[in-house]
Design an enzyme around this catalytic site. Structure first.
Site, PDB file in Angstrom:
ATOM      1  N   TYR A 112      -1.483 -10.283  14.915  1.00  0.00           N
ATOM      2  CA  TYR A 112      -1.412  -9.110  14.022  1.00  0.00           C
ATOM      3  C   TYR A 112      -2.446  -8.062  14.420  1.00  0.00           C
ATOM      4  O   TYR A 112      -2.105  -6.899  14.661  1.00  0.00           O
ATOM      5  CB  TYR A 112      -1.633  -9.537  12.559  1.00  0.00           C
ATOM      6  N   THR A 114      -6.310  -1.120  10.340  1.00  0.00           N
ATOM      7  CA  THR A 114      -7.040  -2.169   9.618  1.00  0.00           C
ATOM      8  C   THR A 114      -8.392  -2.439  10.254  1.00  0.00           C
ATOM      9  O   THR A 114      -8.572  -2.206  11.455  1.00  0.00           O
ATOM     10  CB  THR A 114      -6.200  -3.467   9.639  1.00  0.00           C
ATOM     11  N   ASP A 115      -9.313  -2.983   9.460  1.00  0.00           N
ATOM     12  CA  ASP A 115     -10.620  -3.370  10.023  1.00  0.00           C
ATOM     13  C   ASP A 115     -10.499  -4.580  10.953  1.00  0.00           C
ATOM     14  O   ASP A 115     -11.414  -4.882  11.714  1.00  0.00           O
ATOM     15  CB  ASP A 115     -11.634  -3.662   8.899  1.00  0.00           C
ATOM     16  N   GLU A 116      -9.334  -5.265  10.910  1.00  0.00           N
ATOM     17  CA  GLU A 116      -9.196  -6.499  11.697  1.00  0.00           C
ATOM     18  C   GLU A 116      -9.197  -6.222  13.200  1.00  0.00           C
ATOM     19  O   GLU A 116      -9.437  -7.132  14.001  1.00  0.00           O
ATOM     20  CB  GLU A 116      -7.937  -7.269  11.252  1.00  0.00           C
ATOM     21  N   ILE A 164       0.844  -1.206   0.000  1.00  0.00           N
ATOM     22  CA  ILE A 164       0.000   0.000   0.000  1.00  0.00           C
ATOM     23  C   ILE A 164       0.878   1.254   0.000  1.00  0.00           C
ATOM     24  O   ILE A 164       0.608   2.226  -0.720  1.00  0.00           O
ATOM     25  CB  ILE A 164      -0.953  -0.001   1.212  1.00  0.00           C
ATOM     26  N   SER A 182      -1.779  -6.391  17.711  1.00  0.00           N
ATOM     27  CA  SER A 182      -0.705  -5.386  17.687  1.00  0.00           C
ATOM     28  C   SER A 182      -1.189  -4.098  17.015  1.00  0.00           C
ATOM     29  O   SER A 182      -0.835  -2.999  17.444  1.00  0.00           O
ATOM     30  CB  SER A 182       0.551  -5.933  16.996  1.00  0.00           C
ATOM     31  N   LYS A 183      -2.014  -4.219  15.980  1.00  0.00           N
ATOM     32  CA  LYS A 183      -2.550  -3.009  15.321  1.00  0.00           C
ATOM     33  C   LYS A 183      -3.515  -2.293  16.268  1.00  0.00           C
ATOM     34  O   LYS A 183      -3.520  -1.062  16.356  1.00  0.00           O
ATOM     35  CB  LYS A 183      -3.260  -3.364  14.011  1.00  0.00           C
ATOM     36  N   ASP A 193      14.890   1.605  10.543  1.00  0.00           N
ATOM     37  CA  ASP A 193      13.981   0.758  11.319  1.00  0.00           C
ATOM     38  C   ASP A 193      13.210   1.617  12.329  1.00  0.00           C
ATOM     39  O   ASP A 193      13.840   2.293  13.160  1.00  0.00           O
ATOM     40  CB  ASP A 193      14.856  -0.291  12.049  1.00  0.00           C
ATOM     41  N   ILE A 194      11.895   1.585  12.291  1.00  0.00           N
ATOM     42  CA  ILE A 194      11.115   2.404  13.231  1.00  0.00           C
ATOM     43  C   ILE A 194      11.243   1.909  14.675  1.00  0.00           C
ATOM     44  O   ILE A 194      10.869   2.610  15.612  1.00  0.00           O
ATOM     45  CB  ILE A 194       9.611   2.503  12.824  1.00  0.00           C
ATOM     46  N   LEU A 196      -3.683 -13.716  -0.022  1.00  0.00           N
ATOM     47  CA  LEU A 196      -4.533 -14.602  -0.827  1.00  0.00           C
ATOM     48  C   LEU A 196      -4.484 -14.331  -2.348  1.00  0.00           C
ATOM     49  O   LEU A 196      -4.205 -15.246  -3.128  1.00  0.00           O
ATOM     50  CB  LEU A 196      -5.987 -14.504  -0.338  1.00  0.00           C
ATOM     51  N   TYR A 201      -8.029 -22.342   3.319  1.00  0.00           N
ATOM     52  CA  TYR A 201      -8.141 -22.631   4.760  1.00  0.00           C
ATOM     53  C   TYR A 201      -9.584 -23.003   5.101  1.00  0.00           C
ATOM     54  O   TYR A 201     -10.534 -22.304   4.701  1.00  0.00           O
ATOM     55  CB  TYR A 201      -7.749 -21.411   5.598  1.00  0.00           C
ATOM     56  N   GLY A 251      -7.678 -19.292  14.992  1.00  0.00           N
ATOM     57  CA  GLY A 251      -8.358 -18.027  15.324  1.00  0.00           C
ATOM     58  C   GLY A 251      -8.888 -17.282  14.104  1.00  0.00           C
ATOM     59  O   GLY A 251      -9.014 -16.056  14.122  1.00  0.00           O
ATOM     60  N   LEU A 307      12.984  -2.122   4.575  1.00  0.00           N
ATOM     61  CA  LEU A 307      13.146  -3.119   3.501  1.00  0.00           C
ATOM     62  C   LEU A 307      13.215  -4.533   4.080  1.00  0.00           C
ATOM     63  O   LEU A 307      14.214  -5.240   3.935  1.00  0.00           O
ATOM     64  CB  LEU A 307      14.358  -2.820   2.612  1.00  0.00           C
TER      65      LEU A 307
END
Ligand code: NAD
Ligand code: TYD
Length: 350
Positions: free
Chosen positions: A156, A131-133, A13, A159-160, A60-61, A196, A213, A289, A36
């Site tokens: 993931y 993210t919507d997740e 993105i 953490s977001k 690196d952040i 995917l 899956y 999950g 990278l």
């Protein structure tokens, strides 16, 4: 002249956002900061790398001292933060990496913005891409709105979600002018073929099994990446500080319906008999999950900022398949080396 930091600009993105901003805003200096990792690739940006208003910085952040120095040197006016570990399956095999990059990396950027901007936040903006997740999983009914309670299930998304909370906390506690958007699944060119759509295009082309899956009944809401980049432009410029905007295309597909559509389209494009690619479908053990359904209610961004998707899905998926079929060098380059090891660990041992 404004100096804008885009983190993760060599990723999927991020590269579309960098391209849009460098081309559309010649009076902005765009600094792309990226470590990278396996997902970051400067080949995604060949068309803009020599533009005078573009600069790449490798870094690196997670390195807080380096981030403070970079902010001191560049005096950024705005930040668009996309750098992250982004793949759910990798977060299941290595959760800690996700805490470092997604949580600590985000806090390092917030600290630097707070220090450098001091109390003079006039004209500044810290825009965090989420993210919507973070909202968890839906049943058959309903959609995620900006008011939906956070309920992440994967390392993931946890953490977001955590990074989103820190972003809001830095506005409430220190006044850092933040804005957040939560977007649905993106598809399009330059996506690493672990996700995917590019993975399945790659496998169909090479006559390799398509690992679905569970029963393939999970639902995702797909948005063309260029439309996400357009939304990011609109929110960066017009979004109100303290607000959250959900971004999505009102475009839900079960995985299996989407996979069958890709198989049909690729049969046509590769001159195969109808139904030939579908034979590659192979049902494998479900992801741990695994969220059943995501669906974004994108009414607010349309009503308040006038954004809506520009492309219908049928056209978008067609363009996307064509892009991966035409850009074989790009695909071969990213699927050599470590990719093979990842693929064996993720799929072959099942
Ligand atoms: P990506 O994995 O393709 O790219 C991530 C980029 O971040 C890579 O270029 C990588 O090198 C860089 N990066 C990773 N760790 C870093 C670190 N420690 N320091 C500096 N750079 C680092 O991810 P993407 O799909 O382009 O996602 C970008 C952002 O959008 C992420 O924050 C993700 O959570 C969010 N998002 C993604 C989707 C999607 O469908 N892909 C949907 C909604 C939101
Ligand atoms: P993915 O592209 O990893 O995005 P996310 O998990 O962030 O939504 O996966 C999209 C959907 O496809 C998800 O329901 C998991 C499923 N999937 C498979 O069935 N097989 C695969 O090999 C992959 C990578 C994903």
């Amino acid at each position: 002249m404004k100096t804008i930091l885009i983190t993760g600009g060599a990723g999927f993105i991020g590269s579309h956002v960098v391209r849009l901003f460098v081309n559309k805003y010649p009076d902005y200096q765009i600094v792309n900061l990226d470590k990278l990792t396996y997902a970051g690739n400067l080949n995604n940006l060949i068309d803009v790398e020599n533009k005078p208003n573009y600069e790449f910085v490798k870094g690196d952040i997670v390195d807080g001292e380096f981030i403070q120095k970079l902010f001191t040197e560049k005096k950024f006016d705005g930040v668009i933060h996309l750098a992250a570990e982004s793949h759910v399956d990798r977060s299941i095999s290595n959760p800690t990496e996700f805490v470092f990059t997604n949580v600590i990396g985000t806090v390092n950027l917030l600290n630097a913005a707070k220090t450098i901007w001091k109390d003079n936040f006039e004209g500044k903006k810290f825009y965090h891409i989420s993210t919507d997740e973070v909202y968890g999983s839906l049943g058959d009914e309903g959609m995620f709105t900006e008011e939906t309670k956070y309920d992440p299930h994967s390392p993931y998304s946890a953490s977001k979600a955590s990074s989103d909370h820190f972003v809001r906390a830095y506005l409430d506690t220190f006044g850092v002018p933040t804005v957040i958007s939560n977007c649905s699944n993106n598809y399009g060119s330059f996506q690493f073929p672990e996700k995917l759509i590019p993975l399945f295009i790659h496998n169909i082309k090479n006559n390799k099994p398509l690992p679905v899956y569970g029963k393939g009944e999970n639902v995702r809401d797909w948005l063309w990446v260029v439309d996400h980049a357009r939304a990011i432009d609109v929110i960066f410029h017009q979004g109100k500080v303290g607000e959250t905007y959900n971004i999505g295309g009102f475009n839900e597909w079960t995985n299996i319906a989407l996979i069958k559509l890709m198989c049909r389209k690729m049969d046509e494009k590769l001159g195969r008999q109808t139904g030939e690619s579908e034979k590659l479908i192979s049902y494998v053990k479900d992801r741990a999950g695994h969220d059943l359904r995501y669906a974004i209610d994108a009414t607010k961004i349309k009503r308040e900022l006038g954004w809506e998707p520009s492309l219908q899905f049928e056209e978008g998926i067609e363009k996307t398949i064509d892009w991966y079929l035409e850009n074989t060098d790009w695909l071969e380059n990213v699927t050599s080396g470590d990719y093979q090891k990842y693929y064996e660990q993720q799929y072959v041992k099942r």
